[in-house]
Design a protein around this motif. Structure first.
Motif, PDB file in Angstrom:
ATOM      1  N   SER A 195       0.838  -1.203   0.000  1.00 33.82           N
ATOM      2  CA  SER A 195       0.000   0.000   0.000  1.00 33.82           C
ATOM      3  C   SER A 195       0.869   1.248   0.000  1.00 33.82           C
ATOM      4  O   SER A 195       2.082   1.200   0.245  1.00 33.82           O
ATOM      5  N   GLU A 196       0.238   2.382  -0.270  1.00 35.98           N
ATOM      6  CA  GLU A 196       0.965   3.656  -0.227  1.00 35.98           C
ATOM      7  C   GLU A 196       1.531   3.916   1.160  1.00 35.98           C
ATOM      8  O   GLU A 196       2.632   4.456   1.300  1.00 35.98           O
TER       9      GLU A 196
ATOM     10  N   HIS B 285       4.639   1.900   1.462  1.00 37.52           N
ATOM     11  CA  HIS B 285       5.653   2.456   0.562  1.00 37.52           C
ATOM     12  C   HIS B 285       6.260   3.723   1.141  1.00 37.52           C
ATOM     13  O   HIS B 285       7.487   3.913   1.120  1.00 37.52           O
ATOM     14  N   ASP B 286       5.443   4.597   1.687  1.00 41.71           N
ATOM     15  CA  ASP B 286       5.945   5.850   2.241  1.00 41.71           C
ATOM     16  C   ASP B 286       6.795   5.608   3.486  1.00 41.71           C
ATOM     17  O   ASP B 286       7.829   6.258   3.677  1.00 41.71           O
TER      18      ASP B 286
ATOM     19  N   PRO C 182       4.497   1.880  -9.254  1.00 39.12           N
ATOM     20  CA  PRO C 182       3.127   2.294  -8.932  1.00 39.12           C
ATOM     21  C   PRO C 182       2.090   1.697  -9.881  1.00 39.12           C
ATOM     22  O   PRO C 182       2.286   1.666 -11.097  1.00 39.12           O
TER      23      PRO C 182
ATOM     24  N   THR D 124      -2.498   1.261 -10.154  1.00 42.16           N
ATOM     25  CA  THR D 124      -3.796   1.554  -9.564  1.00 42.16           C
ATOM     26  C   THR D 124      -4.668   0.323  -9.715  1.00 42.16           C
ATOM     27  O   THR D 124      -4.514  -0.460 -10.642  1.00 42.16           O
TER      28      THR D 124
ATOM     29  N   ARG E 118      -4.103   3.521  -5.117  1.00 43.42           N
ATOM     30  CA  ARG E 118      -2.767   3.389  -5.675  1.00 43.42           C
ATOM     31  C   ARG E 118      -1.970   2.463  -4.768  1.00 43.42           C
ATOM     32  O   ARG E 118      -2.132   2.481  -3.540  1.00 43.42           O
TER      33      ARG E 118
ATOM     34  N   TYR F 100       1.963  -0.231  -4.855  1.00 41.73           N
ATOM     35  CA  TYR F 100       3.271  -0.420  -5.485  1.00 41.73           C
ATOM     36  C   TYR F 100       3.558  -1.906  -5.643  1.00 41.73           C
ATOM     37  O   TYR F 100       3.508  -2.668  -4.673  1.00 41.73           O
TER      38      TYR F 100
END
Length: 251
Positions: free
Chosen positions: A146-147, A150-151, A168, A170, A179, A181
């Motif tokens: 998930s974002e 990832h972050d 990335p 969707t 979105r 990854y």
């Protein structure tokens, strides 16, 4: 009784083509799945996690642990899992896994784990990009994060985690459109190719929903007010399904 929510990493591993197997083969696959997961996590880490059986897969909740580096899942656990599954090809029935990773608030009651974070990790695993990745991958796992993960982990550039191997995409499953990854261990070209196919306006806009889109190009300024497009040399392109609906409405 519902416990307090705990911020945790969540991993869901799902067995490919599980339902097409006989009862005996399904039981064997489940046994093999747990053996490989325990080996990849190591006995100590597996014991520190919480697990919930999902029939054709397993949900693993990794509680926050100051002694556990945040990138351990990507630097140690997932590589060991991929290597373990690859070693099975010489003698054992094939076991290939779709893996989704998310993090968020996880609730637990007497029935098991619940909450939006849990729902989201299941949606990640069921999305078309991850399914396609495992279909086309040369190895035995495909991973979608998930974002949030990832972050916090991938983009942070933690030692041993290569951000360039996460691409990335969707996806849309039920009411969730998000979105994420994609990472395909040992096959970065596969992840890159699928990410290219998942750009907005192509496959992701129709995953599960069946809706097309409208594209607008203009030689000069354009403004949109509800269903009205006006201004300059505006050109509106509609998907075939939308065009059919429009034509039916004018009859």
């Amino acid at each position: 009784m519902i416990s307090h929510a705990q911020q945790s990493q969540i991993l869901f591993a799902d067995i490919k083509e599980f339902s097409s197997r006989s009862d005996h083969a399904q039981l064997r696959a489940r046994s093999d799945l747990y053996a490989e997961m325990k080996s990849a996590f190591t006995e100590e880490l597996w014991g520190a996690c919480r697990h919930e059986d999902r029939g054709d897969g397993v949900l693993v909740v990794i509680p926050p642990d100051p002694a556990l580096p945040p990138g351990t899942l990507f630097t140690d656990v997932l590589p060991r899992l991929e290597n373990g599954l690859g070693g099975r090809r010489r003698s054992d029935p094939l076991l290939r896994l779709r893996i989704a990773v998310h993090e968020g608030s996880v609730h637990r009651d007497r029935h098991g784990f619940a909450g939006n974070a849990v729902n989201h990790v299941f949606r990640l695993c069921d999305g078309a990009p991850l399914r396609q990745a495992l279909d086309e991958a040369t190895g035995d796992t495909a991973v979608l994060v998930s974002e949030a993960v990832h972050d916090a982990v991938v983009r942070a550039g933690l030692p041993g985690v290569e951000p360039a191997t996460f691409h990335p995409v969707t996806f849309q499953v039920k009411e969730t459109r998000a979105r994420a990854y994609l990472h395909v261990p040992g096959d970065p070209a596969c992840a890159l190719r699928i990410a290219g196919e998942s750009e907005p306006g192509t496959r992701d806009g129709r995953d599960g929903a069946g809706h097309g889109g409208v594209s607008v190009s203009a030689g000069r300024s354009v403004y949109m007010d509800g269903a009205v497009v006006a201004g300059g040399d505006a050109h509106v392109t509609m998907e075939p399904e939308q065009r059919r609906r429009r034509d039916r409405g004018t009859r």
